[in-house]
Design a protein around this motif. Structure first.
Motif, PDB file in Angstrom:
ATOM      1  N   THR A   1      -7.505   9.263  -4.299  1.00 15.60           N
ATOM      2  CA  THR A   1      -7.093   9.299  -3.127  1.00 15.60           C
ATOM      3  C   THR A   1      -5.790   8.955  -2.728  1.00 15.60           C
ATOM      4  OG1 THR A   1      -7.658   6.516  -2.940  1.00 15.60           O
ATOM      5  CG2 THR A   1      -9.622   8.796  -2.224  1.00 15.60           C
ATOM      6  N   PHE A   2      -4.830   7.864  -3.284  1.00 17.04           N
ATOM      7  CA  PHE A   2      -3.734   7.725  -3.017  1.00 17.04           C
ATOM      8  C   PHE A   2      -2.614   8.850  -3.438  1.00 17.04           C
ATOM      9  CE2 PHE A   2       0.202   5.353  -3.952  1.00 17.04           C
ATOM     10  CZ  PHE A   2       0.247   3.591  -2.547  1.00 17.04           C
ATOM     11  N   LEU A   3      -2.834   9.267  -3.870  1.00 15.89           N
ATOM     12  CA  LEU A   3      -1.899  11.120  -4.288  1.00 15.89           C
ATOM     13  C   LEU A   3      -2.067  12.169  -4.364  1.00 15.89           C
ATOM     14  CD1 LEU A   3       0.090   9.623  -7.993  1.00 15.89           C
ATOM     15  CD2 LEU A   3       1.082   9.240  -5.451  1.00 15.89           C
ATOM     16  N   GLY A   4      -3.763  12.517  -3.947  1.00 16.57           N
ATOM     17  CA  GLY A   4      -3.908  14.354  -4.031  1.00 16.57           C
ATOM     18  C   GLY A   4      -4.237  14.631  -5.275  1.00 16.57           C
TER      19      GLY A   4
ATOM     20  N   SER B   1     -10.002   3.738 -10.465  1.00 20.61           N
ATOM     21  CA  SER B   1     -10.679   3.076  -9.366  1.00 20.61           C
ATOM     22  C   SER B   1     -10.050   3.829  -7.953  1.00 20.61           C
ATOM     23  CB  SER B   1     -10.011   1.789  -8.995  1.00 20.61           C
ATOM     24  OG  SER B   1      -8.702   0.852  -9.299  1.00 20.61           O
ATOM     25  N   LEU B   2      -9.114   4.348  -7.489  1.00 19.19           N
ATOM     26  CA  LEU B   2      -8.711   5.779  -6.793  1.00 19.19           C
ATOM     27  C   LEU B   2      -9.724   6.608  -6.993  1.00 19.19           C
ATOM     28  CD1 LEU B   2      -4.836   4.046  -5.975  1.00 19.19           C
ATOM     29  CD2 LEU B   2      -7.404   2.873  -5.148  1.00 19.19           C
ATOM     30  N   HIS B   3      -9.995   7.076  -7.999  1.00 18.47           N
ATOM     31  CA  HIS B   3     -10.560   8.058  -7.542  1.00 18.47           C
ATOM     32  C   HIS B   3     -12.282   8.943  -6.967  1.00 18.47           C
ATOM     33  CE1 HIS B   3      -7.382   9.121 -10.136  1.00 18.47           C
ATOM     34  NE2 HIS B   3      -7.807  10.307 -10.695  1.00 18.47           N
ATOM     35  N   GLN B   4     -12.310   9.717  -6.748  1.00 17.77           N
ATOM     36  CA  GLN B   4     -13.659   9.637  -5.509  1.00 17.77           C
ATOM     37  C   GLN B   4     -13.777  11.346  -5.595  1.00 17.77           C
ATOM     38  OE1 GLN B   4     -13.549  10.046  -0.900  1.00 17.77           O
ATOM     39  NE2 GLN B   4     -13.927   7.916  -0.928  1.00 17.77           N
ATOM     40  N   ARG B   5     -15.208  10.712  -6.085  1.00 19.58           N
ATOM     41  CA  ARG B   5     -15.755  12.832  -5.935  1.00 19.58           C
ATOM     42  C   ARG B   5     -15.890  13.471  -5.585  1.00 19.58           C
ATOM     43  NH1 ARG B   5     -21.209  11.733  -8.913  1.00 19.58           N
ATOM     44  NH2 ARG B   5     -21.937  14.489  -8.202  1.00 19.58           N
ATOM     45  N   THR B   6     -15.485  14.815  -5.455  1.00 20.80           N
ATOM     46  CA  THR B   6     -15.108  15.374  -4.439  1.00 20.80           C
ATOM     47  C   THR B   6     -16.135  17.016  -4.533  1.00 20.80           C
ATOM     48  OG1 THR B   6     -13.661  16.863  -3.646  1.00 20.80           O
ATOM     49  CG2 THR B   6     -13.301  16.453  -5.842  1.00 20.80           C
TER      50      THR B   6
ATOM     51  N   ALA C   1      -6.679   5.084   0.697  1.00 26.20           N
ATOM     52  CA  ALA C   1      -6.898   4.639  -0.377  1.00 26.20           C
ATOM     53  C   ALA C   1      -6.871   3.256  -1.088  1.00 26.20           C
ATOM     54  CB  ALA C   1      -6.252   5.152  -1.638  1.00 26.20           C
ATOM     55  N   SER C   2      -7.934   2.682  -0.460  1.00 33.19           N
ATOM     56  CA  SER C   2      -8.162   0.848  -0.122  1.00 33.19           C
ATOM     57  C   SER C   2      -9.564   0.755  -0.044  1.00 33.19           C
ATOM     58  CB  SER C   2      -7.304  -0.026   0.568  1.00 33.19           C
ATOM     59  OG  SER C   2      -8.572   0.298   1.757  1.00 33.19           O
ATOM     60  N   TYR C   3     -10.135  -0.326  -1.211  1.00 34.36           N
ATOM     61  CA  TYR C   3     -11.389  -0.402  -0.933  1.00 34.36           C
ATOM     62  C   TYR C   3     -11.605  -1.546   0.401  1.00 34.36           C
ATOM     63  CZ  TYR C   3     -13.084   1.651  -5.494  1.00 34.36           C
ATOM     64  OH  TYR C   3     -12.974   2.646  -5.910  1.00 34.36           O
ATOM     65  N   SER C   4     -13.219  -1.497   0.819  1.00 37.40           N
ATOM     66  CA  SER C   4     -13.613  -2.415   1.817  1.00 37.40           C
ATOM     67  C   SER C   4     -14.409  -2.883   1.832  1.00 37.40           C
ATOM     68  CB  SER C   4     -13.889  -1.648   3.202  1.00 37.40           C
ATOM     69  OG  SER C   4     -13.398  -1.127   4.101  1.00 37.40           O
ATOM     70  N   LEU C   5     -14.421  -4.413   1.421  1.00 35.82           N
ATOM     71  CA  LEU C   5     -15.654  -5.435   0.662  1.00 35.82           C
ATOM     72  C   LEU C   5     -16.208  -5.959   2.087  1.00 35.82           C
ATOM     73  CD1 LEU C   5     -17.233  -6.879  -1.137  1.00 35.82           C
ATOM     74  CD2 LEU C   5     -15.494  -8.591  -1.282  1.00 35.82           C
ATOM     75  N   ILE C   6     -17.730  -5.535   2.531  1.00 31.28           N
ATOM     76  CA  ILE C   6     -18.090  -6.168   3.384  1.00 31.28           C
ATOM     77  C   ILE C   6     -19.655  -7.079   3.737  1.00 31.28           C
ATOM     78  CG2 ILE C   6     -19.320  -5.281   5.739  1.00 31.28           C
ATOM     79  CD1 ILE C   6     -18.107  -2.700   5.920  1.00 31.28           C
ATOM     80  N   LEU C   7     -19.125  -8.073   3.803  1.00 31.19           N
ATOM     81  CA  LEU C   7     -20.188  -9.323   3.581  1.00 31.19           C
ATOM     82  C   LEU C   7     -20.434  -9.546   5.278  1.00 31.19           C
ATOM     83  CD1 LEU C   7     -18.002 -11.331   1.579  1.00 31.19           C
ATOM     84  CD2 LEU C   7     -19.441 -10.091   0.170  1.00 31.19           C
TER      85      LEU C   7
ATOM     86  N   PRO D   1       7.236  12.887  -1.116  1.00 28.52           N
ATOM     87  CA  PRO D   1       7.320  12.817   0.326  1.00 28.52           C
ATOM     88  C   PRO D   1       6.334  12.027   0.329  1.00 28.52           C
ATOM     89  CG  PRO D   1       6.099  14.693  -0.421  1.00 28.52           C
ATOM     90  CD  PRO D   1       6.337  14.189  -1.442  1.00 28.52           C
ATOM     91  N   LYS D   2       5.446  11.014   0.345  1.00 26.20           N
ATOM     92  CA  LYS D   2       5.698   9.461   0.509  1.00 26.20           C
ATOM     93  C   LYS D   2       6.227   8.191   0.264  1.00 26.20           C
ATOM     94  CE  LYS D   2       0.312  10.107  -0.616  1.00 26.20           C
ATOM     95  NZ  LYS D   2       0.425  11.896  -0.849  1.00 26.20           N
ATOM     96  N   LEU D   3       7.305   8.799  -0.823  1.00 23.76           N
ATOM     97  CA  LEU D   3       8.101   8.073  -0.924  1.00 23.76           C
ATOM     98  C   LEU D   3       9.782   8.197  -0.237  1.00 23.76           C
ATOM     99  CD1 LEU D   3       9.254   5.670  -4.094  1.00 23.76           C
ATOM    100  CD2 LEU D   3      10.530   8.518  -4.549  1.00 23.76           C
TER     101      LEU D   3
END
Length: 704
Positions: free
Chosen positions: A537-540, A481-486, A381-387, A600-602
């Motif tokens: 992506t962080f919590l489901g 921002s932590l949502h992803q298409r499914t 659940a993180s963003y990758s910035l590639i330069l 469970p994550k906590l």
């Protein structure tokens, strides 16, 4: 080395006549096509065209069942054709409103894609047209002589392959990530001609059969090693076992060779790391007759060959002497070339100094290309910035007007330093500088955002060129921002519903959804209504958004997601002076469901924090006592795993605080929808969180 290259712009021409070695043809972003062969380890030019518009794709073509030795390039909205000698025989202006992004050639058929538009031409005459729902990354056509019909396949950003028939959609193939590249299995579609290999931007590889009425998934290779996205694929028998292997090039510089253990089972055999992203890969015989090679082209235009020729030759001293003489002459020629280049650089520098000090001096900023990618990783659940820059990077300054955490990246050798920043008047939450080591052309950063807090992340990129110049690139951090298409969601979960009604158009509500959520196409979808599914992506947790002109309906099992959407959408509507009628239906059971996902994550993070807290004390005991056999097994295991525990804690520094923040938001949002302000009870909630079991936490939410 040629100029900066785009994806799929290097090919090997088929071998002709008695000569078994092949010529290399490559197109770069200066618009130059370079064709050369290799003789005694040196590049021998065949032809080179004049600069022009940047080349987006390069393909080989020719009549079906004949050697494919005609060279076709896509530049802007034009397709040009060249013979293998460099003579131009075709200039076809397609009149497309956007630049060509992808191209495939099969006999007289030409398949072109701009961002959302697919066009099929036969003998340069328009045949078919299709408007895609999301951006098209690549296009392919199944071999006509095997399947007896034209079957184009589009790789689209919304995680689907669209299979067409004429101008119509035949069906969609759901794939596990946004597909970036397509290739025919074995270069010919396998025995049936229907099998295609795809690579995704999150590094997954798959094989699927495009059958007449529905797809048949064959196999899928995940990205367990957390490598880069896939940019290019080729099939070639490099191992010499009579079976073609799969050559895969990634955007982190990894070259991989897979082979088919069985018809549908891909296994990684070899890999090789290069310092920058691989834009094209080809298998063939280039350098020496009788020895196969893998040729790769990287982003900044380097062409590198990996050979099957044994480097350490066996034989007598004469053979070794011959090799050393060959090597010595090569080294001396490289030295003289280097000296010549150094002299040229000094002369140009002096010339620049003189011209810059003259009274008629004109300041000029040197242009440089930056290849960047900002993507959400599902795993952490993180963003990758590639330069990636065509020359060495000196430093990168990262600034953000929203709270974000910078996470550690193993591959990153840059030295990072943080500056204190005032968040109040200037809303400046992050200021960090990455100082790169010499010859670093690629830098990867990781950031984690907080949902509900949105703004802009800026990267100021300064390369090692004179005069000093800098480029600023901006990246939007969206409210969710932590949502992803499914592709689908679990409809049985208890859901909260937010409904909007008002005098807004379909395009207006779509622009609001684009503003709120990542991975939504900017172009307004065709039709009267649209439905998108997302997963956090962080919590489901999940989100379903359905909207049309004048109405929008958003369903989620996380009440905080609904709360963020309500706040942001009403703010956007107010900006445009649109009156919204907002109604919501809150399901109490959904709060318990979300707590069950978080707990469970906590628990795991609390336990990790406690273990890390004990490490120093236990190590001190170990030093004093010299033996730790008297300790309880659980404490001994903490000492044994100390390095892994510290590494994990370092990788995700603010993980526990994040979870506390999410539970607090959930608590506040639950009662906000009831019209109650419970902020005064937050300190009591935080006390309860320490060492509280799942039932105790749910009880606190119910009793408050």
């Amino acid at each position: 080395q040629v100029g900066v290259t785009a994806q799929k712009t290097m090919r090997l021409l088929p071998a002709t006549g008695r000569k078994a070695t092949q010529k290399v043809v490559v197109g770069d972003q200066d618009g130059v096509i370079t064709c050369f062969g290799i003789k005694k380890g040196e590049a021998v030019p065949v032809f080179k065209t004049l600069p022009g518009q940047k080349i987006a794709r390069l393909e080989l073509g020719g009549a079906l069942n004949t050697p494919q030795e005609k060279i076709f390039v896509a530049t802007g909205s034009e397709v040009r054709g060249f013979t293998k000698r460099g003579k131009q025989f075709l200039s076809f202006e397609t009149n497309l409103t956007e630049s060509i992004k992808a191209m495939h050639i099969s006999g007289a058929d030409l398949f072109l894609c701009a961002s959302y538009i697919y066009n099929h031409y036969c003998d340069c005459k328009d045949q078919h047209y299709y408007l895609s729902g999301d951006k098209i990354n690549d296009v392919l056509c199944l071999p006509v002589h095997k399947v007896n019909c034209i079957t184009p396949v589009l790789a689209c950003q919304d995680r689907v392959l669209r299979v067409l028939q004429g101008s119509d959609l035949l069906y969609e193939v759901e794939v596990p990530g946004p597909p970036t590249v397509l290739a025919l299995k074995n270069g010919n579609g396998g025995d049936s001609g229907e099998e295609i290999v795809y690579g995704t931007s999150d590094g997954k590889l798959g094989l699927t059969q495009i059958a007449g009425t529905k797809p048949v998934p064959k196999c899928e290779v995940g990205n367990e090693k957390k490598r880069g996205g896939i940019l290019c694929i080729d099939s070639f028998d490099i191992l010499g076992d009579g079976v073609k292997e799969l050559l895969v090039g990634r955007d982190d510089g990894m070259l991989e060779i897979y082979n088919f253990q069985s018809a549908d089972d891909l296994v990684l055999q070899y890999d090789h790391a290069l310092p920058e992203s691989i834009t094209s890969v080809q298998g063939g015989c280039v350098g020496k007759d009788g020895y196969d090679e893998i040729l790769v082209c990287t982003y900044s235009g380097w062409l590198t060959g990996l050979t099957t020729e044994p480097i350490h030759r066996e034989g007598g001293s004469g053979e070794e002497l011959k090799l050393s003489q060959e090597m010595q002459s090569k080294i001396s020629s490289l030295r003289s070339e280097l000296e010549h280049l150094q002299m040229k650089v000094l002369q140009e520098r002096e010339k620049y100094q003189q011209s810059s000090q003259s009274s008629t001096a004109i300041s000029s900023v040197p242009a440089f290309n930056v290849n960047d990618k900002f993507t959400l990783n599902k795993d952490d659940a993180s963003y990758s910035l590639i330069l990636e820059v065509q020359t060495a990077i000196d430093n990168v300054l990262v600034q953000s007007d929203v709270p974000v955490d910078l996470l550690d990246v193993d591959k990153n050798s840059a030295v990072v330093s943080f500056s204190s920043c005032d968040s109040e008047p200037n809303s400046n939450f992050l200021l960090a500088t990455y100082r790169c080591q010499a010859n670093t052309t690629r830098l990867e950063l990781k950031v984690r955002s907080i949902e509900g807090q949105y703004g802009t992340l800026q990267a100021y990129i300064t390369p090692r060129i004179q005069p000093k110049t800098c480029q600023v690139h901006q990246y939007q951090i969206k409210p969710l921002s932590l949502h992803q298409r499914t592709h689908s969601i679990d409809q049985d979960r208890p859901m909260n519903t937010l409904t909007l009604k008002g005098q807004f158009s379909f395009a207006e509500i779509h622009s609001w959804v684009v503003f709120c959520l990542p991975e939504v196409p900017e172009k307004t979808p065709a039709g009267e209504s649209v439905t998108f599914y997302f997963q956090n992506t962080f919590l489901g947790t999940q989100l379903e958004s359905t909207y049309r002109k004048g109405e929008g309906c958003f369903k989620s099992d996380n009440i905080s997601t609904i709360s963020i959407l309500k706040d942001v959408l009403s703010k956007e509507a107010t900006k445009r002076k649109i009156n919204l009628n907002i109604s919501y239906d809150i399901n109490e059971e959904s709060v318990r469901q979300t707590l069950k996902l978080i707990h469970p994550k906590l628990e795991y993070q609390q336990l990790l924090a406690k273990k890390v807290h004990l490490i120093d004390a236990l190590r001190e005991l170990q030093v004093h006592e010299g033996n730790v056999d008297f300790l309880l097994p659980k404490y001994r295991s903490i000492l044994e795993e100390a390095d892994q525990l510290l590494e994990e804690h370092k990788r995700q520094p603010a993980h526990l605080e994040r979870l506390y923040g999410m539970i607090t938001d959930l608590f506040i949002d639950k009662f906000k929808f009831k019209g109650t302000n419970v902020k005064s009870k937050v300190p009591l909630l935080l006390e309860t969180l320490d060492g509280c079991d799942q039932d105790g936490l749910i009880a606190f939410f119910d009793d408050a």
